[in-house]
Enzyme design. Structure first.
Site, PDB file in Angstrom:
ATOM      1  CG  ASP A  26     -43.000  -2.734  15.312  1.00  0.00           C
ATOM      2  OD1 ASP A  26     -43.095  -2.233  13.810  1.00  0.00           O
ATOM      3  OD2 ASP A  26     -42.381  -2.109  15.735  1.00  0.00           O
ATOM      4  CD  GLU A  74     -37.972  -1.096  16.905  1.00  0.00           C
ATOM      5  OE1 GLU A  74     -38.967  -1.588  17.392  1.00  0.00           O
ATOM      6  OE2 GLU A  74     -36.913  -0.459  17.589  1.00  0.00           O
ATOM      7  CE  LYS A 131     -42.638   0.843  13.899  1.00  0.00           C
ATOM      8  NZ  LYS A 131     -41.852   0.837  15.084  1.00  0.00           N
ATOM      9  CE  LYS A 134     -37.506   2.225  21.273  1.00  0.00           C
ATOM     10  NZ  LYS A 134     -35.990   2.720  21.197  1.00  0.00           N
ATOM     11  CB  VAL A 159     -45.968  -6.479  19.701  1.00  0.00           C
ATOM     12  CG1 VAL A 159     -47.178  -7.703  19.953  1.00  0.00           C
ATOM     13  CG2 VAL A 159     -45.096  -6.891  18.668  1.00  0.00           C
ATOM     14  CB  THR A 160     -44.479  -4.102  23.272  1.00  0.00           C
ATOM     15  OG1 THR A 160     -43.395  -3.010  23.360  1.00  0.00           O
ATOM     16  CG2 THR A 160     -43.446  -5.333  22.846  1.00  0.00           C
ATOM     17  CB  CYS A 164     -43.518  -0.015  18.670  1.00  0.00           C
ATOM     18  SG  CYS A 164     -41.572  -0.051  18.590  1.00  0.00           S
ATOM     19  CD  GLN A 204     -55.230  13.025  31.907  1.00  0.00           C
ATOM     20  OE1 GLN A 204     -54.895  14.407  31.783  1.00  0.00           O
ATOM     21  NE2 GLN A 204     -53.880  12.384  31.320  1.00  0.00           N
TER      22      GLN A 204
END
Ligand code: C5J
Length: 233
Positions: A26, A74, A131, A134, A159-160, A164, A204
């Site tokens: 995007d 987007e 798309k 997002k 971005v961002t 997205c 993680q």
């Protein structure tokens, strides 16, 4: 070119270039230039422009190495039939998706603001995926395109960071792709969201992927190309 190992957090990221795609998420005028969707939501769009030079460097690297490159945008159909009411209702009628602005109708396909910024214009042969959501995998054929090419590693920039890019990485991770995110080639209107968004990806043990920089990716590919040239000499 053989296997490459790129320094990253939380651990070095090993990839096979033949099975790697670069996703540019995007990088559109509506998000990066004044007068588009970003401005309509009250953001300082100049914050996103820090990602442009690192994205240019990634594109140079990927083109040189022959990686599969996909650009996403987007946006919605002109009749907004693919835009859920919950998404349309978020801002006042003069500022929401479909409203007229200085770059045409906001986030509508075919309007000037929907275009990818000139600095990162796709080359012929680089698919552009439109798309409505997002995530790049939601209601698009991107998964099919990647699987048809045998892609299993993704370098995801754009971005961002927390919207997205994050949604795309989460979707990709659930589908089994290994994701590497060059943090400097992503940006957010809210600096702390960018920082925390990157930390969440690598937390993680790399729950969604690994985080690196565009320079580390560039250096690893240059070193691999030099090795290849020496081997051929
Ligand atoms: C947003 C995006 N922020 N490309 N879209 O609405 O991140």
């Amino acid at each position: 070119m053989g296997r490459l190992v790129i320094p990253a957090q939380p651990a070095p990221f090993a990839l096979e270039p033949e099975r790697t795609a670069l996703l540019m998420i995007d990088m559109q005028r509506d998000f990066l230039e004044p007068g588009g969707f970003g401005t309509a939501l009250g953001n300082d769009v100049s914050r996103l422009r820090t990602a442009i030079a690192p994205c240019q460097s990634l594109l140079d690297t990927a083109r040189e190495a022959g990686l599969f490159i996909i650009h996403t945008r987007e946006g919605h159909r002109a009749d907004l039939s693919d835009a859920p009411p919950a998404k349309l209702e978020r801002s006042s009628p003069d500022k929401r998706i479909g409203a007229c602005g200085p770059m045409g109708r906001i986030l509508v396909r075919g309007e000037p603001g929907h275009d990818i910024i000139a600095e990162l214009a796709p080359l012929s042969g680089e698919p552009v995926v439109d798309k409505p959501g997002k995530g790049a995998f939601y209601q698009t054929d991107i998964d099919l395109m990647l699987r048809n090419r045998g892609i299993t590693f993704l370098i995801v920039a754009g971005v961002t960071t927390e919207v997205c890019v994050h949604t795309t990485i989460r979707e990709a991770n659930d589908r089994g792709y290994r994701c590497l995110v060059p943090g400097d080639a992503c940006a957010s209107y809210v600096p702390e969201f960018h920082e925390v968004g990157l930390r969440m990806i690598a937390a993680q043990g790399g729950i969604f992927g690994c985080v690196t920089t565009s320079a580390e990716i560039g250096a690893a590919f240059v070193a691999a190309l030099v090795r290849m040239e020496r081997a051929e000499a």
